[in-house]
Enzyme design. Structure first.
Site, PDB file in Angstrom:
ATOM      1  CG  ASN A 180      -0.798   2.593   3.204  1.00  0.00           C
ATOM      2  OD1 ASN A 180      -1.796   2.576   2.704  1.00  0.00           O
ATOM      3  ND2 ASN A 180       0.164   3.403   3.216  1.00  0.00           N
ATOM      4  N   GLY A 181      -2.370  -0.417   6.593  1.00  0.00           N
ATOM      5  CA  GLY A 181      -1.986  -0.953   7.891  1.00  0.00           C
ATOM      6  C   GLY A 181      -3.245  -1.868   8.045  1.00  0.00           C
ATOM      7  CD1 TRP A 241       0.346  -6.353  -2.247  1.00  0.00           C
ATOM      8  CD2 TRP A 241       0.106  -6.675  -0.273  1.00  0.00           C
ATOM      9  NE1 TRP A 241       1.064  -7.518  -2.331  1.00  0.00           N
ATOM     10  CE2 TRP A 241       0.834  -8.001  -0.945  1.00  0.00           C
ATOM     11  CE3 TRP A 241      -0.346  -6.847   1.243  1.00  0.00           C
ATOM     12  CZ2 TRP A 241       0.986  -9.016   0.021  1.00  0.00           C
ATOM     13  CZ3 TRP A 241      -0.295  -7.986   1.895  1.00  0.00           C
ATOM     14  CH2 TRP A 241       0.721  -9.076   1.221  1.00  0.00           C
ATOM     15  CG  HIS A 254      19.576 -36.895   7.180  1.00  0.00           C
ATOM     16  ND1 HIS A 254      20.050 -37.973   7.922  1.00  0.00           N
ATOM     17  CD2 HIS A 254      21.047 -36.032   7.085  1.00  0.00           C
ATOM     18  CE1 HIS A 254      21.504 -38.038   8.515  1.00  0.00           C
ATOM     19  NE2 HIS A 254      22.096 -37.111   7.875  1.00  0.00           N
ATOM     20  CB  CYS A 297      -0.824   0.263   1.175  1.00  0.00           C
ATOM     21  SG  CYS A 297      -2.134  -1.290   1.232  1.00  0.00           S
ATOM     22  CE  LYS A 337      12.398  -3.726  -3.326  1.00  0.00           C
ATOM     23  NZ  LYS A 337      13.141  -5.038  -3.765  1.00  0.00           N
ATOM     24  NE  ARG A 341       4.815   1.831  -0.106  1.00  0.00           N
ATOM     25  CZ  ARG A 341       5.363   2.243   1.003  1.00  0.00           C
ATOM     26  NH1 ARG A 341       6.603   2.763   0.824  1.00  0.00           N
ATOM     27  NH2 ARG A 341       4.791   1.736   2.153  1.00  0.00           N
ATOM     28  CD  GLU A 389      18.098 -14.164  -1.622  1.00  0.00           C
ATOM     29  OE1 GLU A 389      17.248 -14.773  -0.896  1.00  0.00           O
ATOM     30  OE2 GLU A 389      17.886 -13.420  -2.703  1.00  0.00           O
ATOM     31  CE  LYS A 435      15.546 -13.008  -4.750  1.00  0.00           C
ATOM     32  NZ  LYS A 435      15.788 -11.919  -3.730  1.00  0.00           N
ATOM     33  CD  GLU A 480      11.240 -13.102  -4.089  1.00  0.00           C
ATOM     34  OE1 GLU A 480      10.997 -11.710  -3.665  1.00  0.00           O
ATOM     35  OE2 GLU A 480      12.394 -13.098  -4.249  1.00  0.00           O
TER      36      GLU A 480
HETATM   37  C1  F6R Z   1      12.707 -11.053  -1.285  1.00  0.00           C
HETATM   38  C2  F6R Z   1      12.441  -9.958  -0.884  1.00  0.00           C
HETATM   39  C3  F6R Z   1      11.757 -10.071   0.452  1.00  0.00           C
HETATM   40  C4  F6R Z   1      12.489  -8.944   1.588  1.00  0.00           C
HETATM   41  C5  F6R Z   1      11.771  -8.945   2.793  1.00  0.00           C
HETATM   42  C6  F6R Z   1      12.279  -7.976   3.797  1.00  0.00           C
HETATM   43  O1  F6R Z   1      13.405 -10.860  -2.827  1.00  0.00           O
HETATM   44  O2  F6R Z   1      12.670  -8.837  -1.268  1.00  0.00           O
HETATM   45  O3  F6R Z   1      12.088 -11.265   1.102  1.00  0.00           O
HETATM   46  O4  F6R Z   1      13.743  -9.347   1.743  1.00  0.00           O
HETATM   47  O5  F6R Z   1      10.317  -8.492   2.635  1.00  0.00           O
HETATM   48  O6  F6R Z   1      12.153  -6.721   3.391  1.00  0.00           O
HETATM   49  P1  F6R Z   1      13.244  -5.592   3.636  1.00  0.00           P
HETATM   50  O7  F6R Z   1      14.621  -5.829   3.524  1.00  0.00           O
HETATM   51  O8  F6R Z   1      12.658  -4.375   3.248  1.00  0.00           O
HETATM   52  O9  F6R Z   1      13.085  -5.535   5.500  1.00  0.00           O
END
Ligand code: F6R
Length: 608
Positions: free
Chosen positions: A102-103, A76, A505, A2, A603, A26, A482, A486, A489
């Site tokens: 927002n929230g 969002w 295991h 949001c 984001k 965002r 990671e 990635k 996502e």
């Molecule tokens: C993955 C990604 C998320 C953020 C997570 C934390 O590509 O971007 O997993 O890493 O939401 O976000 P921040 O770093 O803004 O606290």
């Protein structure tokens, strides 16, 4: 997640639409707008739609030109599906009050029951709508000498949960704003006063910024910020930083551009943080001195998602280079009471500096006596202001939802931190620092030298069985996680990541003919153990995508070999992350995913 933008200016709604466009990164699923015109009384003009800001512009069809006050929103979905009715703004039945939020209002159900007894009917499934009806009721029932700000304050006092709210009322010459647990900042420029979820849209429009604190309730108008008696009004300060347009330039996507930004962003993160003789790391900005940090009982790192995997690598560096106990925690699972005391430091690691789970963990840490610091990217973010000490990542704005360059800068900053507090020999430190200084060039070379192997691997994965990422020896197994995140996502393929030794295991049961296994194998002490893990996979028919800097016999086990450049073994996550990110990107593109805006993701995750 949001976004709110509001503005008091000539052609306010046009500026709000531009502000919303700059908040698009965002992540959102619907958008809306409301505006007041000069001399207007009566219902406020609004428009809202599922989809993008561009859809809102088409739907608004120029109707808002000439407005003098406007608020807008990108939503969002949390409460209620993605529908026009659930999009913000939400308005009172007579249309004279409208607001964006927002929230999450945690007591929305209770409030809606109260409203229904008062005869109000909700027309959306959102938690937000209760706020506007409460406002309507408050204004209609409060005594004459009270103001709209008083009514707003009374409504805010009934809310539980988190919010950033901007509200306008017909006949009013400003915007009512409040924040509690969700970000909101006020900007001031020559021709406007504006309110926004973050400072990005202020660049080019405002020269000064005022940061709201939790619990703040203000009225902003052309003459500035006002509040009820007794409330502290935040001062304006110069807006720092520069706006980086969300423009992929010659790249097909922002994500690819941000992967290729890494040589530059890594140079920036090192700049000024290495002693003049080039031998030692000196990361400043922390309230505690290196000596004080060395005498702590423990250092906790709290973070989410990609930032958490970076935190795992950072805690491995701290453990390796100092005698301080260190552990990374998923912020929403942080056991503050067991791991915090006055002799501990808890560091939040975050790109946005607004992640609610991480902020909550830091609050908990503080409550339990811990010192707190932040390593984050966004200057002036809630986390950087809450902790008021720590280090910025200097990665520049990251727009693609999937974090890439920021991950590398987190790992590099964490390494600088670990070296700054380290107890290793000067010679050992010098060797690592020297390799760090060479890293931007090394990565640049890695990015340019494309031998087609990543493309081949992506083709192997994009329509195959779910891949398994393996690594060994701490850092590579964290990097494997990671890699899997990635890939999930931006390709929507379920992925698994685990230390190579764990395969046998249980998870090895998943392997069958052709299953892709991505093995991350730097030339370190764990290489021969990884060789065993790879052989176990191969003998079950798995196809191996091998990411390694080795040119030795292990390469013969690869079905696809992704060769990386050699570096100091401690820096291997910073080199190996490049093919890992590119592989995810290529698979996402092959599967036709909007890699910059993958479904369901935001984001900046400002809800718990
Ligand atoms: C993955 C990604 C998320 C953020 C997570 C934390 O590509 O971007 O997993 O890493 O939401 O976000 P921040 O770093 O803004 O606290």
């Amino acid at each position: 997640m949001c976004g709110i933008y509001g503005c008091i200016s000539t052609d306010a709604a046009d500026k709000v639409l531009e502000g919303l466009r700059k908040l698009e990164y965002r992540g959102y699923d619907s958008a809306g707008l409301a505006a007041i015109f000069p001399e207007q009384n009566g219902p406020i003009e609004t428009e809202r739609t599922i989809g993008y800001v561009a859809d809102l512009v088409s739907k608004a069809n120029g109707r808002f030109t000439g407005s003098c006050i406007s608020i807008g929103h990108t939503r969002w979905a949390t409460h209620g599906g993605v529908t026009d009715q659930n999009a913000h703004p939400h308005s009172s039945d007579d249309g004279n009050i409208t607001l964006v939020h927002n929230g999450i209002i945690e007591n929305a159900l209770h409030l809606s029951e109260r409203l229904s007894k008062l005869g109000y009917k909700l027309s959306s499934e959102t938690d937000t709508e209760v706020i506007v009806h409460l406002m309507d009721n408050e204004i209609k029932t409060q005594s004459d000498e009270l103001t709209y700000l008083d009514a707003f304050s009374n409504v805010i006092s009934q809310l539980r949960g988190s919010w950033a709210i901007a509200a306008i009322i017909s006949g009013m010459d400003g915007i009512l704003v409040s924040r509690n647990g969700a970000p909101l900042v006020i900007g001031r420029g020559v021709d406007n006063i504006s309110v926004s979820s973050d400072v990005q849209p202020f660049y080019g429009a405002c020269s000064e910024v005022a940061y709201l604190n939790d619990g703040d309730i203000f009225y902003i108008s052309g003459s500035g910020i006002s509040s009820q008696e007794g409330s502290m009004i935040p001062g304006f300060e110069t807006l720092e930083g520069v706006y980086d347009e969300e423009d992929p330039g010659n790249f097909e996507h922002m994500m690819l551009k941000e992967i290729f930004d890494q040589p530059t962003s890594l140079s920036n993160v090192l700049s000024g943080r290495i002693t003049a003789d080039g031998r030692k790391a000196r990361l400043g900005g922390f309230s505690l001195t290196p000596e004080e940090i060395r005498s702590l009982d423990r250092i906790n790192l709290v973070a989410c998602g990609t930032a958490y995997y970076a935190a795992e690598i950072i805690s491995a560096y701290i453990r390796k280079f100092s005698n301080v106990r260190s552990e990374a925690f998923i912020a929403s699972e942080f056991p503050a009471r067991s791991v915090c005391s006055t002799n501990t430091l808890t560091i939040g690691i975050s790109q946005s500096g607004e992640t609610k789970d991480t902020l909550d963990a830091l609050f908990d840490a503080k409550k339990n006596g811990s010192n707190i610091s932040a390593i984050c990217n966004v200057i002036g973010s809630t986390m950087s202001r809450l902790t008021a000490n720590g280090a910025y990542l200097h990665a520049g704005p990251e727009f693609a939802v999937a974090s890439t360059k920021v991950f590398s800068n987190m790992v590099a900053t964490g390494l600088l931190f670990a070296l700054t507090i380290s107890e290793i020999s000067d010679a050992e430190q010098q060797e690592i620092v020297q390799s760090l200084r060479e890293l931007p060039n090394l990565i640049s070379k890695q990015l340019i030298d494309d031998d087609g192997s990543i493309d081949t691997a992506a083709k192997m994965i994009h329509d195959s069985e779910p891949p398994i990422f393996i690594g060994r020896g701490g850092m590579s197994s964290y990097l494997a996680k990671e890699g899997a995140l990635k890939m999930m996502e931006i390709s929507y393929i379920p992925c698994l990541a685990l230390p190579g030794g764990e395969l046998k295991h249980g998870p090895i049961a998943l392997l069958s003919d052709g299953s892709p296994v991505i093995a991350i194998v730097p030339s370190d002490g764990k290489m021969s153990l990884m060789e065993s893990s790879i052989r176990e996979c191969k003998s079950r028919g798995a196809r191996i995508i091998l990411i390694t800097d080795s040119e030795g016999p292990i390469t013969e086990l690869a079905d696809v070999l992704i060769q990386t450049n050699k570096t100091h073994p401690d820096l291997s996550p910073l080199v190996n992350i490049i093919p890992v990110q590119l592989l995810a990107y290529n698979v996402g593109v092959l599967r036709g995913v909007n890699v910059d805006r993958p479904r369901n993701l935001a984001k900046s995750v400002t809800v718990v």
